[in-house]
Design an enzyme around this catalytic site. Structure first.
Site, PDB file in Angstrom:
ATOM      1  N   HIS A 138     -38.419   2.379  35.154  1.00 14.27           N
ATOM      2  CA  HIS A 138     -38.449   3.785  34.641  1.00 14.27           C
ATOM      3  C   HIS A 138     -37.222   4.248  34.424  1.00 14.27           C
ATOM      4  CE1 HIS A 138     -39.619   7.876  35.202  1.00 14.27           C
ATOM      5  NE2 HIS A 138     -38.377   7.970  36.123  1.00 14.27           N
ATOM      6  N   LYS A 159     -33.215  12.984  32.477  1.00 12.28           N
ATOM      7  CA  LYS A 159     -33.026  11.667  31.679  1.00 12.28           C
ATOM      8  C   LYS A 159     -33.521  12.188  30.085  1.00 12.28           C
ATOM      9  CE  LYS A 159     -35.361   9.051  34.451  1.00 12.28           C
ATOM     10  NZ  LYS A 159     -35.704   9.750  35.400  1.00 12.28           N
ATOM     11  N   ASP A 177     -39.257   7.190  29.346  1.00 12.29           N
ATOM     12  CA  ASP A 177     -40.157   7.185  30.885  1.00 12.29           C
ATOM     13  C   ASP A 177     -40.387   5.624  31.335  1.00 12.29           C
ATOM     14  OD1 ASP A 177     -41.487   8.485  33.020  1.00 12.29           O
ATOM     15  OD2 ASP A 177     -43.419   7.540  31.889  1.00 12.29           O
ATOM     16  N   ARG A 243     -13.132   7.611  39.407  1.00  9.30           N
ATOM     17  CA  ARG A 243     -12.226   8.740  38.869  1.00  9.30           C
ATOM     18  C   ARG A 243     -11.494   7.977  37.875  1.00  9.30           C
ATOM     19  NH1 ARG A 243     -10.142  13.619  42.248  1.00  9.30           N
ATOM     20  NH2 ARG A 243      -9.649  14.265  40.143  1.00  9.30           N
TER      21      ARG A 243
END
EC number: 2.7.11.-
Length: 309
Positions: A138, A159, A177, A243
């Site tokens: 997915h 998305k 999808d 980070r």
């Protein structure tokens, strides 16, 4: 249900069906081929009966040197219930003994005008592609600067909207999808879209749009090798996100590990631009340029210099 049957080879490679029509629905379960040269000499101990059998000029020339009894015996042994088909190459004449064995056993006997080596190469490539391990994920698959980026995340995280923005910025949509993934090699995953939703993009509140119709043929691709996974998740204040980029996450799909980047989502972040930069930075890393590593080395040098002073 078998992925490939003998009739698929007949259609794909325009093979002539000489006999054994009742067996054209036999399954083919391996991409390995067999050229039964040693079997022509009578050694069937390790005969790979479940493979497609190719008879070229070498095999049939040797076969002609055998006695009539040996010819009948060898061809009967060659045609088993497991054998998907036997292909005679170079449009050579089919031996009567092989024709008779094919009719008795129901093994499809095919003929091709191509050379044995050429046909063998094409058959192997075709079967490896069709029989490769597959799965469905997915997510959304987009080609960004030549990098196949699989965007994953929970339903509703954004998305498809991110993919739409990427398409507007000149990148190409592969699948939305549901992404069908096949492992073509140990480290090669290729993603594509199911036929039913090919070139379609679902945007909540807007509905389904056809990307190729709206943005043109240059905005879509039928398939793409996947090299990077970007997982979108709702920003969690309690979670520490990377980070610097020194630590590299991995995600395993089938038997292949891919680099994975987790991007926290919250209002104000331009995900399309961030994903673009992530794809470019990934390419740089593969070329040997690692900005995070360079920064770390500079920092260590500065600390050592400070300690000396």
């Amino acid at each position: 249900m078998p992925k490939v049957r003998t009739k698929d080879l007949i259609e794909q490679f325009q093979l002539e069906l000489v006999s054994g029509e009742e067996g054209i629905h036999r399954p083919i379960d391996t991409s390995d081929l067999s050229r039964p040269g040693i079997e022509m000499a009578g050694f069937f101990t390790y005969y790979p009966a479940d493979r497609v059998q190719l008879l070229g000029k070498t095999e049939l020339t040797f076969f002609d040197t055998l006695t009539t009894e040996q010819k009948q015996e060898r061809m009967k042994a060659l045609c088993t219930e497991e054998t998907p088909c036997i292909i005679v190459t170079r449009n050579q004449d089919v031996p009567d003994e092989l024709l008779q064995a094919s009719r008795e056993s129901g093994v499809p006997l095919l003929r091709s005008a191509q050379t044995t080596t050429r046909l063998s190469s094409r058959l192997t490539n075709y079967l490896e592609g069709k029989l490769a391990p597959t799965t469905a994920v997915h997510g959304v698959l987009v080609d960004i600067y030549g990098v196949g980026v699989l965007i994953t995340g929970q339903s509703g995280v954004g998305k498809s909207e991110t993919a739409l923005e990427l398409v507007k910025r000149g990148h190409r949509l592969v699948a939305d999808d549901s992404v069908e993934i096949r492992q073509e090699d140990e480290d090669t995953l290729v993603g594509s879209s199911p036929d039913l939703i090919e070139h379609l993009l679902e945007i909540r509140g807007l509905g389904i749009i056809n990307v190729m119709t709206l943005f043109g043929a240059g905005a879509v691709r039928n398939y793409k090798r996947i090299t990077l996974v970007i997982n979108l998740e709702i920003w969690d204040q309690k979670k520490n996100y990377d980070r610097l980029g020194l630590d590299e996450e991995k995600m395993k799909i089938i038997d292949t590990e891919l680099t994975k980047i987790t991007l926290p989502v919250r209002p104000g972040r331009n995900l399309a631009v961030i994903i673009e930069v992530a794809a470019m930075n990934f390419r740089l890393k593969r070329m040997g340029v690692n900005a995070a590593q360079q920064f770390s080395e500079r920092l260590m040098s500065a600390i050592e210099l400070g300690n000396q002073e």
